[in-house]
Design a protein around this motif. Structure first.
Motif, mmCIF file in Angstrom:
data_model
loop_
_atom_site.group_PDB
_atom_site.id
_atom_site.type_symbol
_atom_site.label_atom_id
_atom_site.label_comp_id
_atom_site.label_asym_id
_atom_site.label_seq_id
_atom_site.Cartn_x
_atom_site.Cartn_y
_atom_site.Cartn_z
ATOM 1 N N ASP A 41 -1.529 -7.771 -0.399
ATOM 2 C CA ASP A 41 -0.140 -7.516 -0.765
ATOM 3 C C ASP A 41 0.298 -6.083 -0.460
ATOM 4 O OD1 ASP A 41 0.080 -10.107 -1.693
ATOM 5 O OD2 ASP A 41 -0.399 -9.563 -3.767
ATOM 6 N N ARG A 42 -0.611 -5.261 0.052
ATOM 7 C CA ARG A 42 -0.273 -3.873 0.354
ATOM 8 C C ARG A 42 0.571 -3.790 1.617
ATOM 9 N NH1 ARG A 42 -6.405 -2.061 -0.690
ATOM 10 N NH2 ARG A 42 -6.381 -2.438 -2.925
ATOM 11 N N VAL A 43 1.429 -2.787 1.681
ATOM 12 C CA VAL A 43 2.333 -2.611 2.816
ATOM 13 C C VAL A 43 1.723 -1.637 3.822
ATOM 14 C CG1 VAL A 43 4.600 -1.750 3.519
ATOM 15 C CG2 VAL A 43 4.390 -3.157 1.476
ATOM 16 N N TYR A 44 1.679 -2.067 5.069
ATOM 17 C CA TYR A 44 1.208 -1.243 6.180
ATOM 18 C C TYR A 44 2.275 -1.269 7.278
ATOM 19 C CZ TYR A 44 -3.224 -1.207 3.751
ATOM 20 O OH TYR A 44 -4.188 -1.009 2.806
ATOM 21 N N LEU B 235 6.455 5.315 10.586
ATOM 22 C CA LEU B 235 5.947 4.045 10.056
ATOM 23 C C LEU B 235 4.785 4.279 9.091
ATOM 24 C CD1 LEU B 235 5.949 1.675 13.162
ATOM 25 C CD2 LEU B 235 7.197 1.320 11.026
ATOM 26 N N ASN B 236 3.843 5.125 9.494
ATOM 27 C CA ASN B 236 2.700 5.418 8.620
ATOM 28 C C ASN B 236 3.141 6.068 7.316
ATOM 29 O OD1 ASN B 236 0.633 4.386 10.217
ATOM 30 N ND2 ASN B 236 0.420 6.289 11.368
ATOM 31 N N ASP B 237 4.024 7.077 7.411
ATOM 32 C CA ASP B 237 4.493 7.778 6.212
ATOM 33 C C ASP B 237 5.277 6.848 5.291
ATOM 34 O OD1 ASP B 237 3.338 10.085 7.199
ATOM 35 O OD2 ASP B 237 5.231 10.949 7.916
ATOM 36 N N THR B 238 6.121 6.024 5.872
ATOM 37 C CA THR B 238 6.944 5.105 5.068
ATOM 38 C C THR B 238 6.074 4.055 4.383
ATOM 39 O OG1 THR B 238 8.798 5.472 6.559
ATOM 40 C CG2 THR B 238 8.920 3.546 5.127
ATOM 41 N N ALA B 239 5.131 3.496 5.117
ATOM 42 C CA ALA B 239 4.230 2.507 4.511
ATOM 43 C C ALA B 239 3.421 3.148 3.389
ATOM 44 C CB ALA B 239 3.313 1.914 5.577
ATOM 45 N N ARG B 240 2.977 4.393 3.582
ATOM 46 C CA ARG B 240 2.228 5.098 2.541
ATOM 47 C C ARG B 240 3.110 5.308 1.313
ATOM 48 N NH1 ARG B 240 1.236 9.426 5.098
ATOM 49 N NH2 ARG B 240 -0.594 8.643 6.168
ATOM 50 N N THR B 241 4.373 5.675 1.526
ATOM 51 C CA THR B 241 5.304 5.864 0.412
ATOM 52 C C THR B 241 5.466 4.572 -0.376
ATOM 53 O OG1 THR B 241 6.503 7.595 1.586
ATOM 54 C CG2 THR B 241 7.684 6.484 -0.195
ATOM 55 N N VAL B 242 5.616 3.458 0.342
ATOM 56 C CA VAL B 242 5.766 2.156 -0.331
ATOM 57 C C VAL B 242 4.507 1.839 -1.133
ATOM 58 C CG1 VAL B 242 6.043 -0.324 0.048
ATOM 59 C CG2 VAL B 242 7.438 1.290 1.343
ATOM 60 N N ARG B 243 3.340 2.086 -0.551
ATOM 61 C CA ARG B 243 2.091 1.833 -1.290
ATOM 62 C C ARG B 243 1.989 2.738 -2.511
ATOM 63 N NH1 ARG B 243 0.063 1.871 3.993
ATOM 64 N NH2 ARG B 243 -0.948 3.887 3.659
ATOM 65 N N ASP B 244 2.419 3.991 -2.358
ATOM 66 C CA ASP B 244 2.351 4.942 -3.473
ATOM 67 C C ASP B 244 3.348 4.611 -4.588
ATOM 68 O OD1 ASP B 244 0.367 6.287 -2.126
ATOM 69 O OD2 ASP B 244 1.671 7.935 -1.458
ATOM 70 N N ASN B 245 4.361 3.813 -4.290
ATOM 71 C CA ASN B 245 5.344 3.423 -5.304
ATOM 72 C C ASN B 245 4.742 2.527 -6.382
ATOM 73 O OD1 ASN B 245 7.456 4.815 -4.113
ATOM 74 N ND2 ASN B 245 8.173 3.039 -2.954
ATOM 75 N N ASN B 246 3.588 1.951 -6.110
ATOM 76 C CA ASN B 246 2.943 1.045 -7.058
ATOM 77 C C ASN B 246 2.166 1.836 -8.102
ATOM 78 O OD1 ASN B 246 3.463 -1.712 -5.864
ATOM 79 N ND2 ASN B 246 2.631 -0.611 -4.110
ATOM 80 N N THR B 247 2.482 1.582 -9.362
ATOM 81 C CA THR B 247 1.757 2.254 -10.439
ATOM 82 C C THR B 247 0.495 1.481 -10.819
ATOM 83 O OG1 THR B 247 3.138 1.138 -12.067
ATOM 84 C CG2 THR B 247 3.811 3.358 -11.371
ATOM 85 N N GLU B 248 0.474 0.191 -10.535
ATOM 86 C CA GLU B 248 -0.675 -0.663 -10.815
ATOM 87 C C GLU B 248 -1.386 -0.982 -9.505
ATOM 88 O OE1 GLU B 248 -1.525 -1.615 -13.958
ATOM 89 O OE2 GLU B 248 0.140 -0.356 -14.633
ATOM 90 N N PRO B 249 -2.685 -1.263 -9.552
ATOM 91 C CA PRO B 249 -3.412 -1.640 -8.326
ATOM 92 C C PRO B 249 -2.805 -2.890 -7.678
ATOM 93 C CG PRO B 249 -4.933 -1.225 -10.128
ATOM 94 C CD PRO B 249 -3.555 -1.217 -10.718
ATOM 95 N N VAL B 250 -2.747 -2.868 -6.366
ATOM 96 C CA VAL B 250 -2.182 -3.981 -5.603
ATOM 97 C C VAL B 250 -3.305 -4.616 -4.784
ATOM 98 C CG1 VAL B 250 -0.504 -4.596 -3.816
ATOM 99 C CG2 VAL B 250 0.044 -2.819 -5.477
ATOM 100 N N PRO B 251 -3.414 -5.944 -4.821
ATOM 101 C CA PRO B 251 -4.454 -6.602 -4.019
ATOM 102 C C PRO B 251 -4.282 -6.254 -2.531
ATOM 103 C CG PRO B 251 -3.367 -8.174 -5.471
ATOM 104 C CD PRO B 251 -2.610 -6.898 -5.567
ATOM 105 N N PRO B 252 -5.383 -6.146 -1.791
ATOM 106 C CA PRO B 252 -5.296 -5.760 -0.377
ATOM 107 C C PRO B 252 -4.299 -6.585 0.440
ATOM 108 C CG PRO B 252 -7.576 -5.812 -1.066
ATOM 109 C CD PRO B 252 -6.760 -6.334 -2.221
#
Length: 120
Positions: free
Chosen positions: A83-86, A64-81
């Motif tokens: 809207d981030r995936v955890y 879960l942690n690794d997958t959520a991190r991957t999803v967050r890393d998929n964003n090239t632009e800053p994402v508001p807190p």
């Protein structure tokens, strides 16, 4: 002998730990599950989120942690807190997936039955 200032109170009463948190009636499990606090939130839902505690295996927790991190890393632009995936967001989506799945819940008696219906 002087009387204790604690008045016979248990140490757990001072720590903020409730008796129900320290005592469990669950049987021991083969692998040591980790307890994860989850606040289920869905963007479409205007309901107030509620917290639940679940026990998952360490491997599931790491996934879960690794997958959520991957999803967050998929964003090239800053994402508001907000809207981030955890991990809790992934669990919320998994609940939605279960709700929408074609499972005959009247036939499910345990997790093995559920896995069989999901063809896992």
């Amino acid at each position: 002998m002087a009387k204790s200032k604690m008045g016979g109170m248990k140490l757990s009463q001072f720590s903020g730990i409730k008796a129900s948190e320290t005592e469990t009636t669950e049987p021991p499990q083969e692998s040591t599950p980790e307890t994860v606090s989850v606040k289920e939130t869905t963007p479409a839902s205007k309901e107030k989120p509620v917290s639940i505690n679940i026990k998952i295996s360490r491997e599931q927790h790491e996934w879960l942690n690794d997958t959520a991190r991957t999803v967050r890393d998929n964003n090239t632009e800053p994402v508001p807190p907000g809207d981030r995936v955890y991990p809790q967001h992934l669990i919320g989506v998994a609940v939605e997936l279960l709700q929408k799945s074609d499972i005959d819940w009247s036939q499910v008696k345990n997790t093995d039955d559920l896995r069989q219906q999901l063809k896992l």
